[in-house]
Design an enzyme around this catalytic site. Sequence first.
Site, PDB file in Angstrom:
ATOM      1  CG  ASP A  74      -4.273  88.198 -71.731  1.00 23.44           C
ATOM      2  OD1 ASP A  74      -3.606  89.148 -71.271  1.00 23.44           O
ATOM      3  OD2 ASP A  74      -5.493  88.088 -71.542  1.00 23.44           O
TER       4      ASP A  74
ATOM      5  CD  GLU B 100      -9.943  90.838 -70.663  1.00 22.50           C
ATOM      6  OE1 GLU B 100      -9.584  91.836 -70.008  1.00 22.50           O
ATOM      7  OE2 GLU B 100      -9.472  89.683 -70.476  1.00 22.50           O
TER       8      GLU B 100
HETATM    9  N1  ADE Z   1      -3.975  91.416 -66.267  1.00 27.18           N
HETATM   10  C1  ADE Z   1      -3.442  90.269 -66.698  1.00 27.18           C
HETATM   11  N2  ADE Z   1      -4.206  89.724 -67.653  1.00 27.18           N
HETATM   12  C2  ADE Z   1      -5.254  90.561 -67.849  1.00 27.18           C
HETATM   13  C3  ADE Z   1      -6.377  90.563 -68.700  1.00 27.18           C
HETATM   14  N3  ADE Z   1      -6.625  89.588 -69.580  1.00 27.18           N
HETATM   15  N4  ADE Z   1      -7.257  91.582 -68.605  1.00 27.18           N
HETATM   16  C4  ADE Z   1      -7.037  92.570 -67.729  1.00 27.18           C
HETATM   17  N5  ADE Z   1      -6.003  92.611 -66.911  1.00 27.18           N
HETATM   18  C5  ADE Z   1      -5.105  91.625 -66.965  1.00 27.18           C
HETATM   19 ZN    ZN Z   2      -4.112  91.370 -70.980  1.00 26.78          ZN
END
Ligand code: ADE
Ligand code: ZN
Length: 323
Positions: free
Chosen positions: A274, A196
Amino acid sequence: MRDLDTLPKAELHLHVEGTLEPELAFDLAARNGVELPFADVRELRAAYDFRDLQSFLDLYYATMAVLRTARDFTDLTLAYLERSVPQGLRHVELFFDPQAHTGRGVAFEDVVDGIGEGLRLGRERWGVTGGLIMCFLRDQPVEDAARTLQAAATRRGSLLGVGLDSAEVGHPPALFADVFAAARAQGLHVVAHAGEEAPPAYVREALDVLGVERVDHGVQAVHDADLLRRLAAEQVPLTVCPLSNVRLRVVDRLEEHPLHRLLAAGVRVTVNSDDPAYFGGYVGDCYRALREAVGLSDAQAAQLARNAVLGSFADQARKAELL
Ligand code: ADE
Ligand code: ZN
């Protein structure tokens, strides 16, 4: 042009705590006698201006303090389904963060039973199928994750799998090798957030060390041609969250999102919301935003929806119904 809401969708990357809309947060705060550090809904919403993942997580963990009882988790899950079903949601494998609740004195069983009841009602009312994926917080000690897996024994039958989330950089997947091995040995599915914000090496580690079946986000893989070839060859689903990537400044603008490059490389990309209450849209909104910003075609939208069904943990009969 097709009405995107009519496309049957599976959502594979959805944090149930990230569906907590400000209105519900204040309702639950009043019901449970919890004080939020914001005067009202407007002030809370105005705080949704994030620099990066950590600045979001700080608010996300603070706001979920209003969730205290099984009924709260049921209401939260139902509110998410109520918003998503009109956008075509048919199946959801939702994440939850037990450590963020048990650390505040909420019983693990209340969290699981509450969400489970929401899913049961969702199936009864709208025919939506799905299950729960229990995420470990990677920025907490690995011993806490191991204890959480042990605590989950009382609700093993309620869980589809385990995942890994929270602050990524500096907390590589390999730290959780033993916990994931134990989860796999119990027959649980395994997924993890990787790539990410952190580099492609985290994606490789999630695959090689944790043995994940899907990679959550994974967008940084676009910077590594070898990894892209591997993801395509092995058809590893990536649960991509375009609106999240914009709000958390993984990309500057949706127009610059690597979704098209991932698709062109042959990767099994899926589209997900998400934390929709925080990032400006539920699953159908994500598809719509991609159509507007990057010219997603009807055929590509259908491919993304199909990828999500194929990448889900639904049984073959349910997959056949959804395809
Ligand atoms: N917890 C909630 N959303 C998240 C994300 N996008 N990345 C990591 N942890 C998370
Ligand atoms: Zn997430």
